[in-house]
Design an enzyme around this catalytic site. Structure first.
Site, PDB file in Angstrom:
ATOM      1  N   CYS A 149      97.562  -0.049  21.896  1.00 57.39           N
ATOM      2  CA  CYS A 149      98.750   0.605  21.368  1.00 57.39           C
ATOM      3  C   CYS A 149      98.868   1.965  22.236  1.00 57.39           C
ATOM      4  O   CYS A 149      99.894   2.083  22.831  1.00 57.39           O
ATOM      5  CB  CYS A 149      98.630   0.855  19.825  1.00 57.39           C
ATOM      6  SG  CYS A 149      97.391   1.476  19.022  1.00 57.39           S
TER       7      CYS A 149
HETATM    8  N1  LIG Z   1      96.449  -2.015  13.971  1.00 59.33           N
HETATM    9  C1  LIG Z   1      97.076  -1.548  15.396  1.00 59.33           C
HETATM   10  O1  LIG Z   1      98.098  -0.920  15.611  1.00 59.33           O
HETATM   11  C2  LIG Z   1      96.656  -2.516  16.698  1.00 59.33           C
HETATM   12  C3  LIG Z   1      97.313  -2.249  17.732  1.00 59.33           C
HETATM   13  C4  LIG Z   1      96.966  -2.700  18.837  1.00 59.33           C
HETATM   14  C5  LIG Z   1      95.552  -3.455  18.962  1.00 59.33           C
HETATM   15  N2  LIG Z   1      94.941  -3.803  17.765  1.00 59.33           N
HETATM   16  C6  LIG Z   1      93.840  -4.582  17.838  1.00 59.33           C
HETATM   17  O2  LIG Z   1      94.085  -5.726  17.052  1.00 59.33           O
HETATM   18  C7  LIG Z   1      93.068  -6.380  16.404  1.00 59.33           C
HETATM   19  C8  LIG Z   1      93.488  -6.684  15.090  1.00 59.33           C
HETATM   20  O3  LIG Z   1      93.851  -5.198  14.332  1.00 59.33           O
HETATM   21  P1  LIG Z   1      94.456  -5.285  13.128  1.00 59.33           P
HETATM   22  O4  LIG Z   1      95.042  -3.866  12.978  1.00 59.33           O
HETATM   23  O5  LIG Z   1      95.440  -6.273  12.663  1.00 59.33           O
HETATM   24  O6  LIG Z   1      93.095  -5.257  12.055  1.00 59.33           O
HETATM   25  P2  LIG Z   1      92.949  -5.500  10.608  1.00 59.33           P
HETATM   26  O7  LIG Z   1      94.080  -5.060   9.781  1.00 59.33           O
HETATM   27  O8  LIG Z   1      91.598  -4.774  10.443  1.00 59.33           O
HETATM   28  O9  LIG Z   1      92.830  -7.210  10.558  1.00 59.33           O
HETATM   29  C9  LIG Z   1      91.633  -7.821  11.088  1.00 59.33           C
HETATM   30  C10 LIG Z   1      91.784  -9.355  11.031  1.00 59.33           C
HETATM   31  O10 LIG Z   1      90.453  -9.819  11.699  1.00 59.33           O
HETATM   32  C11 LIG Z   1      89.754 -10.599  10.441  1.00 59.33           C
HETATM   33  N3  LIG Z   1      88.369 -10.401  10.689  1.00 59.33           N
HETATM   34  C12 LIG Z   1      87.366 -11.633  11.316  1.00 59.33           C
HETATM   35  N4  LIG Z   1      86.389 -10.860  11.404  1.00 59.33           N
HETATM   36  C13 LIG Z   1      86.461  -9.838  11.019  1.00 59.33           C
HETATM   37  C14 LIG Z   1      85.349  -8.742  10.644  1.00 59.33           C
HETATM   38  N5  LIG Z   1      83.952  -9.030  11.350  1.00 59.33           N
HETATM   39  N6  LIG Z   1      85.758  -7.609  10.062  1.00 59.33           N
HETATM   40  C15 LIG Z   1      87.049  -7.353   9.855  1.00 59.33           C
HETATM   41  N7  LIG Z   1      87.888  -8.421   9.954  1.00 59.33           N
HETATM   42  C16 LIG Z   1      87.692  -9.469  10.502  1.00 59.33           C
HETATM   43  C17 LIG Z   1      90.494 -10.200   9.100  1.00 59.33           C
HETATM   44  O11 LIG Z   1      90.679 -11.049   7.966  1.00 59.33           O
HETATM   45  P3  LIG Z   1      89.863 -12.168   7.439  1.00 59.33           P
HETATM   46  O12 LIG Z   1      88.631 -11.364   6.673  1.00 59.33           O
HETATM   47  O13 LIG Z   1      90.710 -12.641   6.460  1.00 59.33           O
HETATM   48  O14 LIG Z   1      89.368 -13.011   8.465  1.00 59.33           O
HETATM   49  C18 LIG Z   1      91.817  -9.935   9.727  1.00 59.33           C
HETATM   50  O15 LIG Z   1      92.570 -10.873   9.357  1.00 59.33           O
HETATM   51  C19 LIG Z   1      91.930  -5.515  16.566  1.00 59.33           C
HETATM   52  O16 LIG Z   1      91.013  -5.714  17.643  1.00 59.33           O
HETATM   53  C20 LIG Z   1      92.763  -4.095  17.001  1.00 59.33           C
HETATM   54  O17 LIG Z   1      91.727  -3.165  17.743  1.00 59.33           O
HETATM   55  C21 LIG Z   1      95.331  -3.129  16.404  1.00 59.33           C
END
Ligand SMILES: NC(=O)c1ccc[n+]([C@@H]2O[C@H](COP(=O)([O-])OP(=O)(O)OC[C@H]3O[C@@H](n4cnc5c(N)ncnc54)[C@H](OP(=O)(O)O)[C@@H]3O)[C@@H](O)[C@H]2O)c1
Length: 338
Positions: A149
């Site tokens: 981001c």
């Molecule tokens: N948030 C932002 O603004 C943003 C922006 C750009 C990129 N990103 C990137 O996009 C990816 C997802 O971000 P997010 O913000 O959606 O993250 P999040 O809210 O923490 O969600 C992570 C997802 O991955 C699953 N998961 C599978 N293995 C996991 C593990 N070992 N630990 C934690 N969660 C696990 C989680 O749920 P289940 O337990 O249900 O499988 C959940 O669906 C990340 O790599 C992040 O760096 C995020």
């Protein structure tokens, strides 16, 4: 044209939820699998009551997901690379929202992310998913590495001037708390964040690596980046200010604005404006709004940019990439607020 069959791996995080919303309203998409570890068997509307989407979370299996034309992988960094490799091997195209395929140098994964990257070939093959720079390559890619981001806001701020930057860029950026994902922590707890404001990872934030890589490629020479992120007490949005000097000296705000307007003239999602934009102008949208000023007294150029970290900074950009990959208009499914 046939519908695009799409799956989301890790659909219950913040980026997964926004993707679910965007894809379910996309005219050319048919949803396939929505996977989770923690919510297997639960309905989408039960986990996210605000999402009016039919569907039930299922356990990830390469067999089930690879029946899709495209899979969006929304796992934390270090957890995604194996799943991406497995899906590509089975013939599925992937947009990876994690950092696992953004850096070209495998050694960088050890130094910035603390793991040895096991898929050297796929790392070289993956395309950095900034459509404003790489849309021709994205159209053919099997793996699109969706940018971070902060790097999205920073790179869109510097690309029109990259070839003329003298030696380095200072990036001073502020993000809403959803940038840290949905898993609760003390640092992102409401009582810790509300009414407070501070910098974090003040030297060596991981996103510096992709900023340096992509700025260097755009400039045609190695340039330094000093990046300081801050945590804003809001849920969504990034306000980024980039500072740099031009090798040839001052050129004036009017000429800079004209340069930026010309550079982005054909872009659906980058708006160069006269005023300094605020977060509220882009929240819920896939737009980046920016403006540029010359600070003649200091000999500096300043670029002010805003995006929604969850949309242009993640899920919206991922859909924009999918549109490129499947020959759809880049703005398909991206004209409403999420
Ligand atoms: N948030 C932002 O603004 C943003 C922006 C750009 C990129 N990103 C990137 O996009 C990816 C997802 O971000 P997010 O913000 O959606 O993250 P999040 O809210 O923490 O969600 C992570 C997802 O991955 C699953 N998961 C599978 N293995 C996991 C593990 N070992 N630990 C934690 N969660 C696990 C989680 O749920 P289940 O337990 O249900 O499988 C959940 O669906 C990340 O790599 C992040 O760096 C995020």
């Amino acid at each position: 044209m046939a519908l695009i069959k799409a799956s989301i791996v890790g659909a219950t995080g913040y980026t997964g939820a926004i993707l679910t919303d965007l894809l379910s309203g996309h005219p050319d998409v048919r949803m396939h699998a929505l996977t989770s570890k923690a919510y297997i068997g639960r309905k989408v509307s039960g986990v996210f009551p605000g999402l009016r989407v039919d569907g039930t979370y299922t356990e990830y299996s390469a067999g089930a997901v690879s029946g899709s034309d495209v899979a969006f992988v929304c796992y934390p960094h270090g957890e995604a690379h194996g799943v991406v490799a497995e899906l590509v091997d089975k013939g599925c195209r992937v947009v990876d929202l994690s950092a696992d395929y953004r850096l070209k140098d495998p050694a960088a994964y050890q130094s910035w992310y603390g793991f040895v990257h096991p898929h050297f070939d796929l790392l070289q093959e993956a395309v950095f998913g900034l459509p404003e720079r790489y849309r021709a390559e994205i159209a053919k890619a099997r793996i699109v590495a969706n940018p971070g981001c902060y790097p999205t806001a920073m790179l869109l701020s510097v690309l029109p001037a990259a070839a003329e930057i003298d030696s380095s860029v200072i990036v001073d950026a502020k993000s809403g708390v959803s940038g840290a994902g949905r898993t609760p922590s003390q640092k992102t707890h409401f009582c810790e964040v509300n009414g407070d404001f501070r910098a974090y990872s003040e030297v060596g934030h991981r996103h510096t690596a992709e900023m340096v890589q992509e700025l260097g490629l755009a400039a045609g020479k190695a340039l330094g980046v000093s990046f300081t992120p801050h945590l804003l007490p809001v849920d969504r949005g990034i306000f980024s200010t980039a500072y740099f000097r031009l090798a040839k000296g001052l050129m004036g705000t009017d000429r800079l604005l004209a340069r930026y307007r010309e550079f982005y003239a054909d872009e659906a999602f980058v708006e160069v404006c006269d005023h300094v934009p605020g977060l509220g102008e882009v929240t819920g949208t896939n737009y980046c709004r920016l403006t540029v000023r010359e600070d003649a007294a200091a000999g500096l150029v300043k670029v002010f940019a805003v995006i929604d970290n969850l949309v242009k900074g993640a899920s919206g950009q991922a859909v924009q990439n999918m549109n490129c990959m499947f020959g759809r208009p880049e703005d398909a499914g991206l004209r409403r607020k999420v």
